[in-house]
Design an enzyme around this catalytic site. Structure first.
Site, mmCIF file in Angstrom:
data_model
loop_
_atom_site.group_PDB
_atom_site.id
_atom_site.type_symbol
_atom_site.label_atom_id
_atom_site.label_comp_id
_atom_site.label_asym_id
_atom_site.label_seq_id
_atom_site.Cartn_x
_atom_site.Cartn_y
_atom_site.Cartn_z
ATOM 1 N N THR A 556 36.495 33.959 41.652
ATOM 2 C CA THR A 556 35.820 34.131 42.666
ATOM 3 C C THR A 556 36.776 34.945 43.967
ATOM 4 O O THR A 556 37.602 35.507 43.965
ATOM 5 C CB THR A 556 36.111 32.300 43.416
ATOM 6 O OG1 THR A 556 36.881 32.239 44.030
ATOM 7 C CG2 THR A 556 35.866 31.733 43.189
ATOM 8 N N LYS A 580 41.250 38.532 46.483
ATOM 9 C CA LYS A 580 41.798 39.002 47.306
ATOM 10 C C LYS A 580 42.457 38.611 48.620
ATOM 11 O O LYS A 580 43.698 39.201 48.934
ATOM 12 C CB LYS A 580 41.901 40.983 47.824
ATOM 13 C CG LYS A 580 40.953 41.817 46.508
ATOM 14 C CD LYS A 580 40.910 42.621 46.997
ATOM 15 C CE LYS A 580 39.981 44.010 46.117
ATOM 16 N NZ LYS A 580 38.422 42.832 45.427
ATOM 17 N N GLU A 607 46.862 41.829 38.930
ATOM 18 C CA GLU A 607 46.524 43.314 39.476
ATOM 19 C C GLU A 607 45.040 43.939 39.367
ATOM 20 O O GLU A 607 44.729 45.008 40.053
ATOM 21 C CB GLU A 607 46.887 42.926 37.157
ATOM 22 C CG GLU A 607 46.874 44.679 37.106
ATOM 23 C CD GLU A 607 47.714 45.967 38.316
ATOM 24 O OE1 GLU A 607 47.494 46.259 38.516
ATOM 25 O OE2 GLU A 607 48.528 46.170 37.001
ATOM 26 N N VAL A 610 43.708 45.273 43.113
ATOM 27 C CA VAL A 610 43.204 46.431 43.639
ATOM 28 C C VAL A 610 43.293 47.607 42.418
ATOM 29 O O VAL A 610 44.076 46.852 41.386
ATOM 30 C CB VAL A 610 45.031 47.604 43.526
ATOM 31 C CG1 VAL A 610 45.204 48.448 44.127
ATOM 32 C CG2 VAL A 610 45.513 46.468 45.089
ATOM 33 N N LEU A 614 41.994 48.692 36.283
ATOM 34 C CA LEU A 614 43.201 50.096 36.210
ATOM 35 C C LEU A 614 44.667 48.749 36.208
ATOM 36 O O LEU A 614 45.082 48.015 37.713
ATOM 37 C CB LEU A 614 43.552 50.602 37.495
ATOM 38 C CG LEU A 614 41.942 51.580 36.537
ATOM 39 C CD1 LEU A 614 41.646 52.253 38.180
ATOM 40 C CD2 LEU A 614 41.584 52.491 35.507
ATOM 41 N N GLU A 668 31.541 44.348 46.486
ATOM 42 C CA GLU A 668 31.950 42.549 46.435
ATOM 43 C C GLU A 668 30.857 41.859 46.830
ATOM 44 O O GLU A 668 29.725 42.601 46.976
ATOM 45 C CB GLU A 668 32.583 42.592 47.861
ATOM 46 C CG GLU A 668 34.444 43.047 48.488
ATOM 47 C CD GLU A 668 35.338 42.330 47.529
ATOM 48 O OE1 GLU A 668 34.655 41.101 47.119
ATOM 49 O OE2 GLU A 668 35.559 42.934 46.341
ATOM 50 N N ASP A 679 37.411 46.163 52.829
ATOM 51 C CA ASP A 679 38.150 45.669 51.106
ATOM 52 C C ASP A 679 39.585 47.408 50.945
ATOM 53 O O ASP A 679 40.538 46.883 50.067
ATOM 54 C CB ASP A 679 37.043 46.097 49.769
ATOM 55 C CG ASP A 679 37.261 45.378 48.960
ATOM 56 O OD1 ASP A 679 37.983 44.675 48.432
ATOM 57 O OD2 ASP A 679 37.167 45.989 48.013
ATOM 58 N N LYS A 683 43.400 46.574 49.954
ATOM 59 C CA LYS A 683 43.917 47.320 49.222
ATOM 60 C C LYS A 683 45.320 47.426 49.081
ATOM 61 O O LYS A 683 46.166 47.912 48.482
ATOM 62 C CB LYS A 683 42.737 47.558 47.980
ATOM 63 C CG LYS A 683 42.031 47.007 47.278
ATOM 64 C CD LYS A 683 40.941 48.026 46.922
ATOM 65 C CE LYS A 683 39.780 47.097 46.259
ATOM 66 N NZ LYS A 683 38.919 47.718 44.933
ATOM 67 N N GLY A 797 33.613 46.424 38.837
ATOM 68 C CA GLY A 797 32.668 46.514 37.001
ATOM 69 C C GLY A 797 33.287 45.034 36.574
ATOM 70 O O GLY A 797 35.013 45.264 36.859
#
Ligand code: ADP
Ligand code: ASP
Ligand code: MG
Length: 815
Positions: A556, A580, A607, A610, A614, A668, A679, A683, A797
């Site tokens: 969420t 986050k 993970e 950020v 990736l 977001e 955002d 990060k 995505g």
């Protein structure tokens, strides 16, 4: 001669008794047979309840007795042909009247002695053996019924009598000798008599023991224990779903396992047959062709250092402590004498080498008596203050690992306690016998199921390990995660031997739990039928299930969800977050969550905070852990902003391009978080924190390109305002285009200082060739000083974010 014993479930009703009779008939083709039976399943408990109710003056005892009578009469009617029923029915009735008489005496006196209780429960086995014998009679199978009380002689410790083997063996020998023509003997288990002929019992589950006593006395070729499981299992099948059969086990191991709670065999059973080296088969009445377990002198090695795991509930831990105990001999002797004078059985003992305290485990029912006896015995020292009054802790259980081969395998206890620790099981006391056949640990009863499952998985699970997942959030990412889990289920099980079960699922409206795992092909429907979402119930539901390898996945962007991680980590439940909020909250909170994870052996992984899927944080952690030093990070961390600036050329309005980014699921939920640079700040702050910096949001410089007017009102207002600011966005674009450069929203972390802002990036720059919604992170470190280490790819995505969450989840079970 062979001895066959059938337990309560094997003789629970007429159908089952017919199965028993068939098995005995087959056995008779091989050898003369002694058949020992338990009471009809559950009857002993009912008899005890009736006696207790009568003693308590409750009239309801009569009803209980009527139930018992009805059950036996029904069994006779279903079992015997009508023409042969009457004598057995009247025998059953007579016996039931006797119980009624005894209980009415108990009712009048208001007292139930152990002696009377033994008398009452003895009727369970008497009735069952009479009924089974009647079935043989009706089939015209020759047999002799014999009252075990005439053969098995004990002392007068009612409820738990000790066998006088000399007398008993002689009586059995004489009886069998005198019945040389008979090939089938039917006897009630569990009951015996003292020297005055008064009925005693051999302890709950004691019919196994009766059979073993008979087997040893007649030098039987084999003792068969027929029950409702296909042998001794690696753990109690009621606690662990994936138990495995133990095909061979030594007498010693079987004794240890049963002592430590593997109820399948009554512990004293092994001793008599072991002395005579008689093999014991544990077989399943309901699946008689299953191989079962052989208990024998030397069992072949099974490839594992341990043979089985078991547990005993209702344990109290008694601790005797005090400075006066150090170096003075005789303290433990006095402690054990005090306990033994009260006939309190000590199940486990530990003493630290400091000699400052001794800790013993006993049956919880004895705790009060133990306290009185020990405090009495040490009253001079307690008054003098050199010894503390006995400390009693209850609500505990013992779990035990059993196996002959532990001796030759170092590291068993390390593996045991490591696995328990990783799952937040607190160990209160430990004991390992010098035989090294058993390692026991005292833990909270609430943790037993989890602990046994953890250990079973650790020592026996060759097929798969189970991961119990709780997912919060079924939005874009959540539903992709569920899809991926479903799609990968078979692969994970076959290739990685991991079974991921989603035990709980919640979104902002509903929540649902399913102990066996939610069927992911119909999760929507299941969730719709769940209960209304209530955060406190969701949290307590997850923690109280207390399952091993538990993972809480937060997919969420919700603040309330982020605020509950601590509650999970403290219960050793790992947390995987794509949310986050927690990691970008004040530094103290981020630090506390990381510390809790370490303290409680859980993982806290994020993970996807950020660069979506990736490997950015993982790479950074790997660099740091291996001793590299990060000097600078340069990155494009917003998939949304990169998408927007890659697609905005001044032709279509900026607002429309942002709308497209949202429609494609890159932003977001509130796109202003992306567009304002907030955002990206979060990060780069997380990367700075992971690099060891104590940064806060206000330490980060943000040169935002967004006019302040855009930040007011609702999301819809935001789109409208952007339209009115179109000229501003055009100018930004053209200024860069004029120089042959592109607009990139760049995040930077440079020797402790973090900043974010829009920059003109020329073709020579590493950040220039970055298309679509991609992210890139450049790490400049000691080792990557000339050319940076580059992580690049789709940075937004739902699909890639979900796969990043998935990877974190799997990282936990593989760690
Ligand atoms: P019976 O009435 O036949 O004597 P019990 O109920 O005494 O049967 O013992 C069989 C039960 O023991 C099984 O149904 C099972 O639930 C329980 N049990 C506990 N631990 C184990 C184990 N390690 N292996 C097999 N069964 C076990
Ligand atoms: N019927 C007795 C009990 O339930 C003995 C036995 O079943 O072994 O404890
Ligand atoms: Mg039993």
């Amino acid at each position: 001669m062979q001895v066959l014993k059938f337990g309560g479930s094997s003789v629970a009703n007429a159908d089952n008794i017919n199965k028993v009779v068939e098995l005995v008939r087959q056995a008779l083709t091989k050898d003369r047979t002694i058949l020992v039976v338990s009471a009809l399943g559950g009857v002993t408990d009912l008899l005890i309840q009736a006696g207790l109710a009568a003693a308590a003056g409750e009239e309801g005892y009569k009803e209980k007795l009527q139930d018992i009578e009805r059950r036996h009469l029904d069994t006779v009617k279903a079992l015997l042909p009508v023409t042969r029923q009457s004598s057995t029915l009247s025998l059953v009735k007579t016996r039931c009247n006797e119980i009624e008489d005894i209980c009415s005496g108990v009712f009048l006196l208001g007292e139930l002695s152990a002696r009377t209780q033994d008398k009452i429960v003895s009727y369970g086995e008497l009735l069952s053996s009479i009924i089974v014998a009647a079935r043989f009679q009706s089939l015209e199978i020759p047999h002799q019924w014999k009252d075990s009380r005439e053969l098995i002689r004990t002392d007068s410790r009612f409820g738990h009598a000790a066998v006088d083997f000399t007398q008993t063996n002689q009586q059995i020998f004489d009886y069998i000798k005198g019945a040389a023509a008979s090939s089938l003997f039917v006897l009630p288990g569990f009951i015996a008599a003292d020297s005055k002929g008064i009925t005693t019992t051999l302890g709950r589950g004691g019919s196994d023991y009766t059979a073993a006593i008979l087997a040893a006395a007649v030098d039987a070729k084999v003792l068969e224990i027929w029950t409702d499981v296909s042998g001794m299992m690696t753990a109690d099948p009621r606690l662990v779903t994936n138990v495995k059969l133990i095909p061979h086990i030594s007498y010693q191991e079987a004794m240890e396992l049963s002592h430590f709670g593997a109820k399948v065999i009554y512990p004293p059973t092994i001793q008599p047959v072991m002395t005579k080296n008689i093999p014991v088969w544990v077989k399943n009445t309901f699946s008689p062709t299953d191989p079962g377990t052989v208990i024998e002198r030397e069992a072949p090695h099974n490839g594992s250092s341990i043979r089985g795991i078991s547990s005993i509930a209702k344990i109290a831990l008694l601790s005797l402590e005090g400075s006066g105990m150090v170096g003075i001999p005789g303290f433990s002797k006095r402690l054990f004498e005090a306990l033994s004078a009260q006939q309190i059985n000590v199940i486990l003992i530990t003493q630290g080498s400091s000699e400052h305290s001794i800790c013993v485990g006993v049956d919880q029912a004895n705790a009060d008596a133990a306290k009185q006896a020990v405090d009495n015995a040490f009253s001079p020292e307690i008054s003098a203050g050199t010894v503390d009054p006995l400390i009693i802790e209850t609500g505990l259980s013992i779990i035990a690992l059993v196996g002959e081969h532990m001796k030759s395998h170092p590291g068993v206890s390390g593996k045991m306690f490591g696995a328990l620790g990783r799952n937040g099981v607190n160990v209160r006391a430990i004991a390992q016998g010098s035989s090294e056949r058993n390692i026991s640990a005292v833990i909270a009863t609430d943790d037993v199921k989890k602990a046994i499952n953890v250990l079973h998985e650790e020592f026996f699970e060759t097929s798969y390990r189970q991961l119990n997942l709780f997912i919060t959030g079924t939005g874009n990412v959540g539903r992709r995660l569920i899809d991926q889990l479903q799609q990968q289920q078979a692969f994970l099980q076959q290739q990685l031997r991991i079974q991921v079960r989603v035990i709980g699922l919640a979104n902002s409206r509903r929540m649902v739990f399913s102990n066996n795992g939610i069927d992911l092909s119909r999760w929507q429907e299941t969730l719709e039928n769940g209960s209304p979402m209530q955060m406190d119930q969701w949290i307590s539901g997850i923690t109280s299930l207390n399952l091993r390898n538990s993972v809480f996945a937060d997919v969420t962007a919700n603040e309330e969800v982020a605020s509950c991680y601590g509650a999970f980590l403290q219960k050793s439940i790992s947390v995987v977050a794509c949310n986050k909020i927690a990691c970008s909250s004040p530094y103290g909170n981020y630090r506390q969550l990381k510390d809790l994870a370490r303290e409680y052996n859980a993982r806290f992984l994020f993970e996807t905070n950020v660069g979506a899927g990736l490997p950015v944080i993982g790479t950074l952690n790997d660099l740091l852990r291996s001793g590299d030093k990060v000097h600078r990070i340069e990155a494009v961390l917003s998939g949304t902003l990169n998408f927007v600036f890659n697609n905005y050329t001044g032709e279509r309005p900026f607002s429309q391009v942002v709308r497209q980014a949202q429609a494609e699921g890159y932003t977001e939920p509130d796109p202003r978080l992306d567009l304002s640079g907030t955002d990206v700040m979060r990060k780069i702050m997380i990367l700075a924190r992971e690099s060891g910096e104590k940064t806060e949001m206000e330490d980060i410089t943000n040169s935002s390109f967004l006019p302040a007017s855009c930040m007011q009102g609702s999301v819809e207002d935001f789109y409208e305002t952007m339209l009115t600011e179109e000229d501003h966005f055009k100018q930004l674009y053209q200024a860069a285009a004029k120089e042959g450069k592109k607009l990139k929203f760049v995040a930077r972390y440079d020797n402790g200082k973090a900043s974010v802002g829009l920059q003109h990036i020329g073709p020579e720059h590493n950040l220039y060739h970055l298309y679509g919604k991609d992210n890139v992170v450049l790490f400049y470190t000691d080792r990557y000083s000339e050319q940076p280490l580059v992580v690049k790819g789709a940075g937004a995505g739902a699909e890639v974010t979900a796969s990043g969450v998935f990877a974190d989840i799997l990282r936990i079970i593989n760690s």
